[in-house]
Design a protein around this motif. Sequence first.
Motif, PDB file in Angstrom:
ATOM      1  N   LEU A 117       0.856  -1.180   0.000  1.00 31.45           N
ATOM      2  CA  LEU A 117       0.000   0.000   0.000  1.00 31.45           C
ATOM      3  C   LEU A 117       0.894   1.232   0.000  1.00 31.45           C
ATOM      4  CD1 LEU A 117      -2.590  -1.041   2.748  1.00 31.45           C
ATOM      5  CD2 LEU A 117      -2.620  -1.603   0.327  1.00 31.45           C
ATOM      6  N   ARG A 118       0.834   1.991  -1.078  1.00 29.72           N
ATOM      7  CA  ARG A 118       1.650   3.200  -1.215  1.00 29.72           C
ATOM      8  C   ARG A 118       3.116   2.942  -0.888  1.00 29.72           C
ATOM      9  NH1 ARG A 118      -1.905   8.567   0.536  1.00 29.72           N
ATOM     10  NH2 ARG A 118      -3.332   8.470  -1.244  1.00 29.72           N
ATOM     11  N   GLY A 119       3.630   1.799  -1.338  1.00 27.06           N
ATOM     12  CA  GLY A 119       5.042   1.495  -1.222  1.00 27.06           C
ATOM     13  C   GLY A 119       5.445   0.662  -0.032  1.00 27.06           C
ATOM     14  N   PHE A 120       4.507   0.323   0.873  1.00 26.60           N
ATOM     15  CA  PHE A 120       4.852  -0.404   2.092  1.00 26.60           C
ATOM     16  C   PHE A 120       4.050  -1.698   2.184  1.00 26.60           C
ATOM     17  CE2 PHE A 120       5.616   4.073   2.913  1.00 26.60           C
ATOM     18  CZ  PHE A 120       6.907   4.061   3.433  1.00 26.60           C
ATOM     19  N   THR A 121       4.642  -2.688   2.843  1.00 27.34           N
ATOM     20  CA  THR A 121       3.976  -3.984   2.970  1.00 27.34           C
ATOM     21  C   THR A 121       4.256  -4.589   4.330  1.00 27.34           C
ATOM     22  OG1 THR A 121       3.560  -6.059   1.769  1.00 27.34           O
ATOM     23  CG2 THR A 121       5.854  -5.444   2.104  1.00 27.34           C
ATOM     24  N   GLY A 122       3.742  -5.801   4.554  1.00 23.07           N
ATOM     25  CA  GLY A 122       4.008  -6.525   5.791  1.00 23.07           C
ATOM     26  C   GLY A 122       3.573  -5.747   7.007  1.00 23.07           C
ATOM     27  N   TYR A 123       4.472  -5.663   7.986  1.00 21.06           N
ATOM     28  CA  TYR A 123       4.114  -5.013   9.244  1.00 21.06           C
ATOM     29  C   TYR A 123       4.083  -3.492   9.161  1.00 21.06           C
ATOM     30  CZ  TYR A 123       9.279  -4.963  10.016  1.00 21.06           C
ATOM     31  OH  TYR A 123      10.649  -4.798   9.905  1.00 21.06           O
ATOM     32  N   SER A 124       4.276  -2.928   7.983  1.00 23.21           N
ATOM     33  CA  SER A 124       4.144  -1.482   7.795  1.00 23.21           C
ATOM     34  C   SER A 124       2.747  -1.082   7.347  1.00 23.21           C
ATOM     35  CB  SER A 124       5.186  -0.974   6.791  1.00 23.21           C
ATOM     36  OG  SER A 124       6.485  -1.149   7.300  1.00 23.21           O
ATOM     37  N   ASN A 125       1.847  -2.042   7.254  1.00 22.23           N
ATOM     38  CA  ASN A 125       0.422  -1.793   7.026  1.00 22.23           C
ATOM     39  C   ASN A 125      -0.359  -2.440   8.168  1.00 22.23           C
ATOM     40  OD1 ASN A 125       0.817  -0.507   4.471  1.00 22.23           O
ATOM     41  ND2 ASN A 125       1.042  -2.521   3.528  1.00 22.23           N
ATOM     42  N   LEU A 126      -1.450  -1.812   8.547  1.00 23.34           N
ATOM     43  CA  LEU A 126      -2.243  -2.311   9.669  1.00 23.34           C
ATOM     44  C   LEU A 126      -3.512  -2.977   9.167  1.00 23.34           C
ATOM     45  CD1 LEU A 126      -2.753  -2.509  12.738  1.00 23.34           C
ATOM     46  CD2 LEU A 126      -3.850  -0.265  12.596  1.00 23.34           C
ATOM     47  N   PHE A 127      -3.784  -4.184   9.676  1.00 19.92           N
ATOM     48  CA  PHE A 127      -5.003  -4.913   9.343  1.00 19.92           C
ATOM     49  C   PHE A 127      -5.839  -5.077  10.605  1.00 19.92           C
ATOM     50  CE2 PHE A 127      -7.860  -8.244   8.142  1.00 19.92           C
ATOM     51  CZ  PHE A 127      -7.986  -8.151   6.771  1.00 19.92           C
ATOM     52  N   LEU A 128      -7.120  -4.692  10.504  1.00 15.09           N
ATOM     53  CA  LEU A 128      -8.054  -4.788  11.613  1.00 15.09           C
ATOM     54  C   LEU A 128      -9.194  -5.732  11.258  1.00 15.09           C
ATOM     55  CD1 LEU A 128      -8.442  -0.945  12.251  1.00 15.09           C
ATOM     56  CD2 LEU A 128      -6.951  -2.492  13.531  1.00 15.09           C
ATOM     57  N   ASP A 130     -12.959  -6.087  12.613  1.00 17.76           N
ATOM     58  CA  ASP A 130     -13.966  -5.467  13.474  1.00 17.76           C
ATOM     59  C   ASP A 130     -13.303  -4.599  14.549  1.00 17.76           C
ATOM     60  OD1 ASP A 130     -15.918  -6.710  12.019  1.00 17.76           O
ATOM     61  OD2 ASP A 130     -16.302  -8.309  13.468  1.00 17.76           O
ATOM     62  N   GLY A 131     -12.286  -3.842  14.147  1.00 18.71           N
ATOM     63  CA  GLY A 131     -11.603  -2.928  15.044  1.00 18.71           C
ATOM     64  C   GLY A 131     -10.455  -3.529  15.824  1.00 18.71           C
ATOM     65  N   ILE A 132     -10.209  -4.842  15.708  1.00 15.82           N
ATOM     66  CA  ILE A 132      -9.170  -5.542  16.472  1.00 15.82           C
ATOM     67  C   ILE A 132      -7.957  -5.786  15.588  1.00 15.82           C
ATOM     68  CG2 ILE A 132      -8.630  -7.682  17.711  1.00 15.82           C
ATOM     69  CD1 ILE A 132     -11.698  -7.818  18.288  1.00 15.82           C
ATOM     70  N   ARG A 133      -6.774  -5.504  16.105  1.00 15.57           N
ATOM     71  CA  ARG A 133      -5.538  -5.660  15.340  1.00 15.57           C
ATOM     72  C   ARG A 133      -5.269  -7.128  15.004  1.00 15.57           C
ATOM     73  NH1 ARG A 133      -1.466  -1.403  15.951  1.00 15.57           N
ATOM     74  NH2 ARG A 133       0.077  -3.043  15.636  1.00 15.57           N
ATOM     75  N   LEU A 134      -5.032  -7.402  13.710  1.00 11.05           N
ATOM     76  CA  LEU A 134      -4.464  -8.688  13.319  1.00 11.05           C
ATOM     77  C   LEU A 134      -2.951  -8.667  13.528  1.00 11.05           C
ATOM     78  CD1 LEU A 134      -4.832 -11.493  11.838  1.00 11.05           C
ATOM     79  CD2 LEU A 134      -4.241 -10.261   9.743  1.00 11.05           C
ATOM     80  N   ASN A 135      -2.324  -7.508  13.278  1.00  9.12           N
ATOM     81  CA  ASN A 135      -0.879  -7.381  13.436  1.00  9.12           C
ATOM     82  C   ASN A 135      -0.451  -7.797  14.836  1.00  9.12           C
ATOM     83  OD1 ASN A 135      -1.666  -5.754  11.193  1.00  9.12           O
ATOM     84  ND2 ASN A 135       0.297  -4.708  11.272  1.00  9.12           N
ATOM     85  N   ASN A 136       0.656  -8.533  14.907  1.00 10.19           N
ATOM     86  CA  ASN A 136       1.254  -8.832  16.203  1.00 10.19           C
ATOM     87  C   ASN A 136       2.767  -8.689  16.100  1.00 10.19           C
ATOM     88  OD1 ASN A 136       2.458 -11.452  15.427  1.00 10.19           O
ATOM     89  ND2 ASN A 136       0.347 -12.223  15.419  1.00 10.19           N
ATOM     90  N   SER A 137       3.458  -8.888  17.205  1.00  9.18           N
ATOM     91  CA  SER A 137       4.886  -8.592  17.280  1.00  9.18           C
ATOM     92  C   SER A 137       5.764  -9.626  16.594  1.00  9.18           C
ATOM     93  CB  SER A 137       5.308  -8.467  18.744  1.00  9.18           C
ATOM     94  OG  SER A 137       4.976  -9.637  19.470  1.00  9.18           O
ATOM     95  N   TYR A 169      -4.520   4.996  14.933  1.00  8.98           N
ATOM     96  CA  TYR A 169      -4.267   3.567  15.070  1.00  8.98           C
ATOM     97  C   TYR A 169      -2.871   3.220  15.569  1.00  8.98           C
ATOM     98  CZ  TYR A 169      -8.687   3.101  12.632  1.00  8.98           C
ATOM     99  OH  TYR A 169     -10.024   3.180  12.290  1.00  8.98           O
ATOM    100  N   GLY A 170      -1.992   4.200  15.733  1.00 12.33           N
ATOM    101  CA  GLY A 170      -0.707   3.935  16.348  1.00 12.33           C
ATOM    102  C   GLY A 170       0.276   3.235  15.435  1.00 12.33           C
ATOM    103  N   SER A 171       1.068   2.342  16.021  1.00 15.07           N
ATOM    104  CA  SER A 171       2.149   1.675  15.308  1.00 15.07           C
ATOM    105  C   SER A 171       1.622   0.848  14.142  1.00 15.07           C
ATOM    106  CB  SER A 171       2.919   0.773  16.275  1.00 15.07           C
ATOM    107  OG  SER A 171       4.025   0.180  15.648  1.00 15.07           O
ATOM    108  N   ASP A 172       2.391   0.782  13.069  1.00 14.17           N
ATOM    109  CA  ASP A 172       2.181  -0.053  11.875  1.00 14.17           C
ATOM    110  C   ASP A 172       1.319   0.598  10.797  1.00 14.17           C
ATOM    111  OD1 ASP A 172       3.461  -1.760  13.596  1.00 14.17           O
ATOM    112  OD2 ASP A 172       1.926  -3.300  13.604  1.00 14.17           O
TER     113      ASP A 172
END
Length: 732
Positions: A117-128, A130-137, A169-172
């Motif tokens: 998305l606009r040049g970034f992938t992986g953990y540099s995009n945020l997936f939610l 129903d409002g809950i983060r799929l991204n994890n550490s 949405y903070g980090s990611d």
Amino acid sequence: MNRLALLAKLSPIGLPCLLLAQDPTRPPEPKPKPPAEQEQPDASGRPLIATPPQGIGPVLVTATRDVRDPFLLPYATEVVDTRRMRERGYRTTPQALRDLPSVMVQETSPGQGSPFLRGFTGYSNLFLIDGIRLNNSAFRSGPNQYWNTVDPLGLDRLEVVLGPAAALYGSDAVGGTVQAITRSPYRYSADGVAYGGSTYARHATAERSVMGRGEFSVGQTWADGTRTGFLIGGSAKSFGDLEAGRGMDTQPNTGYEERSFDFKVEHTLGKDERLVFLHQQLAQNDVPRTHSTDQARPYRGTTVGTDRRRDLDQDRTLTYLQYHKSGMGGFLDGVHASLSVQQQEEEQDRVRSNGAQDWQGFTVGSLGAFVQFDSSMTPLGRWNWGIEYYRDQVDSFLRRSTPQAADRIQGPVADNAYYNLFGVYLQDSIPLGEATELILGGRWTYAEANADKVRDPVTANQIAVEEDWSRFTGNARVRHDLIPRRWNVYGGVSQGFRAPSLADLSSFETARSGEFEIAAPNLGAEKYLSYEIGTKVQTADWTARAAWFYTDIDDLVQRFPTGNVNGSGQSEVTKANVGSGHVQGVEATLGWMFMTDTTLFGAGSWQYGRVLNYETAGTELRYEPLSRVMPLMYRGGVRYEPFGRGFWVETEIVRSEAQTRLSAGDRRDTQRIPPGGSAAYTLWNVRFGWQINPQTTLDVALENLTDYDYRVHGSGTNSPGRNLVLGLAVAF
């Protein structure tokens, strides 16, 4: 239906959809009707609604955390709903984004897709969800497969907001934020019990795939007018070895199996007040990382891997309980609260060329909670404010057929580790007269990593890692109406932020072609500042969107060689905050109803980025292209859908230019990117849909009609050749 609503309904590329929503998780519940007036569900299981109810227009919730008309948002946004997913026969959730501007979907293999998305992938995009983060550490850098663990057949829609969104949405949330809105119970009567469901089946010839979903919905309307609804559904998918275009033919070792299940309960407590419980799970078995194995097929000079086998199993479960209340009036107008438990498991079975075998994997258990408040009656506009907290517990393992002493320390990421992420945010939407709106937002984010068992990259002894980061991020966006409800311009400045993950700090696994990544325990946070200007148009005959963006990049975590070679003959790489630079681009979509029932549509995007990095060990920092930036891509077509006739047909041409601007890492990734870069390609697709009756819909697509052999930039396998996709949905 007026011409504007029809145009939005017909246009399949990047145009607002006629969606109904009332809060950040689902469409609103209509008031009960007499039995004779009950809407009959269509083949997707949703009620047939020819036109939206009076006073309710298209909405999107992700950009501002409340219900908004996408046309009035000072953001570049897109919506992909159920109808579009089925008309286009998308195989995975990442694929459902592939037709949007400024989005490129890289696929390491058919079971491992990662949108840029606009040049970034992986953990540099945020997936939610129903409002809950799929991204994890434990998310790896670069393209990864985790968005593939969300079943698109269980979704109502995907909402996409392009650009940094750290203020909310903070980090990611750097390249963009994507939210999956899950399907909800849809069978209710004026009183008593109503039930029914739907089935969906899809077959694709070039994928040699069969997939399907069945679901059942039950709704109880109680004597006091409250309602309780249940939705239970499941999917099964089988993908064979993928058939590429002429010249490549079958690509061995690309098939896999997948199963998913979801269960949702909704209970209304009163007017605009409800409880929601959801459980979903998905399992993928033996998903091959084909390009690193000796069964891979070379393409335009790419090298073939040496592993005899490299398969991944993935399991993900999510369970949440949410409370939503809106329309309270006064200062506190709405409350949204969530408590969730999510678990992601990954296991890799690898057999190397010499017969040595290893098993490695990890488990991430994530506890999440958020509370959001909406305040509509304040002297300073409408507020959306809240608190979020997530905690990851990470365990990992590594077992080899020939054990080594350090194998007990960790697997691909740190063992016996946790990661905390906390945020407090406030957004204020301020009307400046009748034609202008200003949106100001700010967030404080705190992230903490603590790992007891990390393998020291120098001594191979066990060490501990304790790091924390905090940052305030903000945004300012403004929209001005040149012609109310018809033409506006917008602009804004938004900050992005990404705290290093446990994967950054403690990685111990194979990275790109022939490379092995080691831990980098002393990393700082990445910082971004993005500028954007754009315009939106909607009339009875036209819809259009165009935007330009420029994102400054500071302290980007970059991967580069150390100059060492490990015992398996792989080049050792590590990470550091050495990347400073920028990425910029333009994107546009267009829809023109030039004749009744006939729409011309088109979309395109271009990007360019440069950042600092080390080309090889011991060299000086120098500017190089941002890794895997998408090439110039554009598409156009025509769609005919006579209103009330029950069918539609469209044809489109998709063009991707060559991408020869490669980073040093891209040039080293010889198993996925051909020497000199990825070749251009042109595709011709034809699609047809037929509403056989109110309960049955048939969708047919003939993709890549010329059977052209091509590979999306950065992918590990070629895309399907001539592909007949059949989809049949039946409601009952």
